[in-house]
Structure formats: structure tokens, C-alpha cells
Design a protein around this motif. Structure first.
Motif: not given
Length: 256
Positions: A127, A160-163, A165-166, A203, A206-207, A210-211
Motif C-alpha cells: 500500500t 485504474s480506479p481499482e488500483s 483505491s489501494k 475517479y 465514491e472512490i 473512500e480515499t
């Protein structure tokens, strides 16, 4: 609900015996506070020599992880003195600080290089705690908000949005690191709000919501509670105060 994080960046401090003593004190204080349930994730980032020592110390403590202070963008090679993300992964490290202002200043790390480091960290399940921030001159005379947004755009917005978000973001006003100055809670909130809005533009809300965005400019036992009370401040990247166990635990409790 966003994750609350307090990360202690020890920088280049402590001998082995001193590191062992500090780790023991922090762990014991955390155990004493175990009766008051907390949702705060604590990340200890000692010099790389002590990463395994730190893991051994925190193994029996919940919500405490170990992070590295940096990693190289390449997986391996002729880079004497460097440490790669696969190496960190191989010993079970979970977090890595990237783009700290001292790395940018003293080692000329660019936004492009940091994008590569972020990629390597994510590819290896780490992370990234991605640092961004402005100098005093920019704060007083320039478009400091645009400058910090550009750091995020150039180093993170290829993900990417998925990446993305980490990733954990850490805003560190350079003018408030080791100077005795600290951004006011209002200044910190204003920048965190702008960064969250910038992330939402790329993004989605929502993202962005959550960040976790940490504050990293001389937060300490005296000012942490006020800083962490701001709606867009999700904890801190703590420097000097992380070298004194009672102060660090006070900061952790302020994030609860």
C-alpha cells in the motif's frame, strides 16, 4: 467509512538498541490502550535495517503494521544500496512511503519516477502512502493548490480506479516539516478538501470519499486532536512525534 491511519516515519533515526527500546515501548502502550477499542490503523516505518525487528515486535498487536520509508522503481538490478518492492513483499511488509518531500528535495525524485514506484509497490501488494505538498514560497506566492494537484495527477492518475483505491495520500506542507510551523486545522482541511475534490473529478465521488488522506506537517501530541477533527483529515504521517512513544500514542488516540 474511510480508514483512519496514523503512520510513524522515523526517518534516519535510532541505533538498533534504541529502535528495539522504542518499539517495545510503543507496543506496550498500545496493549495498555487495547481496552478502548479503536478503528485506527497504526503503521510503523523505521529505517529499513529494522523492518524485521519491527515486525517481530508488533506481531501480537492488532491494527499495527510495518511500512518502509521508500522503495526503488525497479524489481532488481545494479542499484547499489537500494531496496525493491519485491524485497519488501518477501519479508511481509504491507506499506511503503513514496514521494516524501525529503526524497524529492535531496534525491531529485520526479513525479514520473514516483509514478513508476507506485506501480511497482502496487504490483507487489504494497500500500503506497503517497506524499504531496508545497514549499513555503509556493504557499505564499504561487498556485500551491494547483501544484499539489499536479503531483497527484502526474504520479497517480494513470492508475485504474481499482488500483487507485489501494493508495493512501499524505498531504505534507513542506514549510511545516521540521520548522516548528504547522498548518492550521483550517489550512489542512482546505487542502484535503481540494485534493478529495480533485480525486473525485478523476475517479468519481465514491472512490474519493473512500480515499484516506493523511496530514503530514509536524502533527504532534498537542495539535493532533484539532487536526484530526477536520472532516477530510483521516489521520497523520508523523515525523518527530513518532520517536517518542508517549507522544505517538497520544497522536494515535487523537485519531480514534
Amino acid at each position: 467509512m474511510r480508514k483512519k491511519i496514523v503512520a510513524g516515519n522515523w526517518k534516519m533515526n535510532k541505533t538498533a538498541d534504541e529502535a528495539q527500546a522504542l518499539l517495545s515501548e510503543i507496543v506496550n502502550l498500545i496493549k495498555e490502550e487495547a481496552s478502548s477499542a479503536t478503528e485506527v490503523t497504526v503503521v510503523l516505518c523505521p529505517p529499513s535495517l529494522y523492518l524485521t525487528m519491527a515486525q517481530q515486535q508488533v506481531a501480537t498487536v492488532g491494527n499495527v503494521s510495518v511500512g518502509a520509508q521508500n522503495c526503488h522503481e525497479k524489481a532488481s538490478g545494479a542499484y547499489t544500496g537500494e531496496i525493491s518492492a519485491p524485497m519488501l513483499k518477501s519479508i511481509g511488509i504491507e506499506y511503503v512511503i513514496l514521494g516524501h518531500s525529503e526524497r524529492r528535495q535531496y534525491f531529485d525524485e520526479s513525479n514520473t519516477q514516483l509514478a513508476e514506484k507506485v506501480n511497482s509497490a502496487l504490483e507487489n501488494g504494497l500500500t503506497p502512502i503517497f506524499c504531496c505538498g508545497e514549499s513555503r514560497d509556493l504557499r505564499e506566492n504561487g498556485d500551491y493548490i494547483g501544484f499539489v494537484k499536479d503531483q497527484i495527477t502526474d504520479s497517480l492518475f494513470h492508475l485504474s480506479p481499482e488500483s487507485f483505491s489501494k493508495v493512501v495520500v499524505a498531504y505534507e506542507p513542506i514549510w511545516a516539516i521540521g520548522t516548528g510551523l504547522t498548518a492550521s486545522s483550517a489550512q489542512a482541511q482546505d487542502m484535503h478538501f481540494e485534493l478529495r475534490r480533485h480525486i473525485a473529478g478523476q475517479y468519481g465521488d465514491e472512490i474519493a470519499q473512500e480515499t484516506s488522506i493523511l496530514y503530514g506537517g509536524s502533527a504532534n501530541a498537542q495539535n493532533a486532536a484539532e487536526l484530526f477533527a477536520q472532516p477530510d483529515v483521516d489521520g497523520g504521517l508523523i515525523g518527530g512525534a513518532s520517536l517518542k512513544a508517549p507522544d505517538f500514542i497520544t497522536v494515535v488516540k487523537a485519531a480514534q
